[in-house]
Design an enzyme around this catalytic site. Structure first.
Site, PDB file in Angstrom:
ATOM      1  N   SER A  10      42.790  62.005 -33.372  1.00 38.74           N
ATOM      2  CA  SER A  10      42.546  63.338 -33.892  1.00 38.74           C
ATOM      3  C   SER A  10      41.400  64.022 -33.132  1.00 38.74           C
ATOM      4  O   SER A  10      40.684  63.399 -32.351  1.00 38.74           O
ATOM      5  CB  SER A  10      42.219  63.272 -35.382  1.00 38.74           C
ATOM      6  N   THR A  45      37.322  66.244 -42.826  1.00 38.93           N
ATOM      7  CA  THR A  45      37.696  66.623 -44.189  1.00 38.93           C
ATOM      8  C   THR A  45      36.643  66.291 -45.238  1.00 38.93           C
ATOM      9  O   THR A  45      36.878  66.465 -46.428  1.00 38.93           O
ATOM     10  CB  THR A  45      39.023  65.946 -44.575  1.00 38.93           C
ATOM     11  N   ASP A 173      42.293  49.817 -47.683  1.00 40.69           N
ATOM     12  CA  ASP A 173      41.139  48.950 -47.910  1.00 40.69           C
ATOM     13  C   ASP A 173      41.005  48.665 -49.394  1.00 40.69           C
ATOM     14  O   ASP A 173      41.520  49.415 -50.236  1.00 40.69           O
ATOM     15  CB  ASP A 173      39.861  49.605 -47.383  1.00 40.69           C
ATOM     16  N   ASN A 201      40.580  45.835 -41.016  1.00 40.08           N
ATOM     17  CA  ASN A 201      39.665  45.279 -41.994  1.00 40.08           C
ATOM     18  C   ASN A 201      40.383  44.143 -42.729  1.00 40.08           C
ATOM     19  O   ASN A 201      41.528  43.808 -42.404  1.00 40.08           O
ATOM     20  CB  ASN A 201      39.150  46.361 -42.960  1.00 40.08           C
ATOM     21  N   GLN A 202      39.730  43.530 -43.703  1.00 38.88           N
ATOM     22  CA  GLN A 202      40.332  42.378 -44.383  1.00 38.88           C
ATOM     23  C   GLN A 202      41.657  42.745 -45.047  1.00 38.88           C
ATOM     24  O   GLN A 202      42.652  42.027 -44.899  1.00 38.88           O
ATOM     25  CB  GLN A 202      39.372  41.812 -45.434  1.00 38.88           C
ATOM     26  N   ALA A 279      24.854  55.837 -46.769  1.00 36.46           N
ATOM     27  CA  ALA A 279      25.126  57.187 -46.268  1.00 36.46           C
ATOM     28  C   ALA A 279      26.631  57.391 -46.183  1.00 36.46           C
ATOM     29  O   ALA A 279      27.407  56.457 -46.359  1.00 36.46           O
ATOM     30  CB  ALA A 279      24.475  57.403 -44.908  1.00 36.46           C
ATOM     31  N   THR A 284      32.914  56.853 -37.249  1.00 33.09           N
ATOM     32  CA  THR A 284      32.343  55.598 -36.766  1.00 33.09           C
ATOM     33  C   THR A 284      33.425  54.572 -36.439  1.00 33.09           C
ATOM     34  O   THR A 284      33.245  53.745 -35.534  1.00 33.09           O
ATOM     35  CB  THR A 284      31.352  55.031 -37.795  1.00 33.09           C
ATOM     36  N   GLY A 285      34.539  54.585 -37.169  1.00 30.24           N
ATOM     37  CA  GLY A 285      35.629  53.672 -36.840  1.00 30.24           C
ATOM     38  C   GLY A 285      36.208  53.953 -35.468  1.00 30.24           C
ATOM     39  O   GLY A 285      36.564  53.033 -34.724  1.00 30.24           O
ATOM     40  N   ASP A 286      36.301  55.230 -35.123  1.00 30.63           N
ATOM     41  CA  ASP A 286      36.812  55.629 -33.810  1.00 30.63           C
ATOM     42  C   ASP A 286      35.844  55.220 -32.706  1.00 30.63           C
ATOM     43  O   ASP A 286      36.252  54.780 -31.630  1.00 30.63           O
ATOM     44  CB  ASP A 286      37.058  57.138 -33.785  1.00 30.63           C
TER      45      ASP A 286
END
Length: 363
Positions: A10, A45, A173, A201-202, A279, A284-286
């Site tokens: 994106s 968003t 998640d 993730n898990q 926070a 951050t994942g990207d």
């Protein structure tokens, strides 16, 4: 030698999400990046308002065909977070679409990866509004975009068998999916088998393998199952397992199959604990997936070092962002989404040469 990445993610005009989070750090580290924007929004968003457009599978095909016709479709890497492409939640009344990469992360679910629970939080916020009669919510059910991504990756791999596909298989998640159920088999049967590096993730790892993780041994077994599905490198970015450093940390795992000169394979497995962050972050994942691409490129047979550098970059960027956000918000005030946009340019030196602040343990 030039190393070129095709990044299908994106895009936002303001802030750092998707390609905006991935391109600059990769370029700083010497990669050429060609970007296809799966969505183009004014901002992520987490703001009160957003506007923009969503790319269709046909439009993606047209863009790729243009690259191919000019014979400039040779790539060393493909980078995607495919959950943001077709897992769109649609507010029918407001005509607003929320891609997964517009992530909202609370203190309970945020890690250095910054994606845990994000879509679920947005969904529950909108669902509450729907129940008050203000909006009607539905999911797009189209799998065609994901399938088009797979077709492109397969074609690029035929042209360059050494191409590495890095995929964040965004599904959900904490026991909840934030994409439609009908996308699950597409990830499992089509996307993951063509991927070389994945960052679930898990919950996503469990969903893809059908096996639960409640111990470190089971985490290793799940990573082995994911290897059998195709990827040589698996990083489980966050888990619910108890951290050794205390409840302010999350446990992550990594596993890498390495082909030895004699034709045999060996596997390196690591565990790393990362601090939770009080926070709300987006993008951050990207950034994590992009940094893992970069550092596994520089350390192709040393997952421990690649993960230490990746997680350390995340730490430095997030800490700089937190400091700036609190300074701008003022004492006792919660920072706004605009103030919490990642301080990416200001972190250039840390991206290039991160001081190692997290040490991985070899299992």
């Amino acid at each position: 030698m030039e190393c070129r990445v095709l990044s299908i993610q994106s895009h936002v005009v303001r802030g750092y999400v998707g390609n905006k989070s991935a391109s600059f750090p990769l370029q700083v580290l010497g990669f050429e990046v060609d970007s296809i924007n799966s969505v183009q929004f004014s901002n992520h968003t987490g703001y009160s308002h957003w506007k923009g457009q969503v790319l269709t599978a046909d439009e993606l095909h047209v863009l790729y065909e243009g690259i191919k016709l000019n014979n400039v479709n040779h790539y060393d890497y493909v980078l995607t977070a495919p959950g943001d492409h077709r897992g769109h939640m649609v507010i029918v009344a407001g005509l607003a679409r929320a891609p997964q990469t517009g992530m909202l992360c609370s203190i309970e679910c945020v890690s250095e990866r910054g994606v845990s629970g994000a879509w679920a939080l947005l969904y529950h916020h909108l669902e509450r509004r729907r129940k008050r009669g203000k909006h009607r919510i539905g999911y797009t059910r189209d799998t065609s975009f994901l399938e088009m991504v797979v077709d492109i990756v397969q074609e690029l791999k035929r042209a360059n068998p050494n191409l590495v596909y890095v995929c964040d298989p965004v599904l959900g998640d904490h026991g909840s999916m934030y994409v439609p159920q009908n996308l699950h088999p597409v990830y499992k049967n089509k996307v993951v088998p063509v991927a070389d590096i994945i960052t679930p993730n898990q919950f996503e790892a469990e969903l893809l393998t059908g096996k639960n993780i409640s111990t470190e041994k089971e985490a290793v077994e799940v990573m082995d199952l994911l290897h059998k599905m195709g990827p040589d490198t698996v990083v489980i970015t966050s888990s619910d397992l108890p951290p050794r450093l205390g409840d302010r940390f999350l446990v992550s795992f990594g596993s890498q199959r390495i082909l030895m000169p004699d034709g045999t394979r060996t596997t390196q497995r690591i565990r790393i604990e990362v601090p939770k962050v009080d926070a709300v972050f987006v993008g951050t994942g990207d950034l994590f997936a992009a940094m893992l691409l970069a550092w596994t490129h520089h350390y192709p047979t040393d997952l421990k070092t690649a993960c230490e550098k990746t997680f350390s970059v995340m730490h430095h960027v997030i800490q700089r962002t937190i400091s700036y956000a609190h300074e701008m918000a003022g004492p006792g005030r919660r920072p706004s989404p605009a103030q919490l946009e990642l301080r990416m340019v200001q972190s250039k030196a840390d991206i290039e040469d991160p001081a190692i602040v997290m040490e991985a343990t070899v299992l």
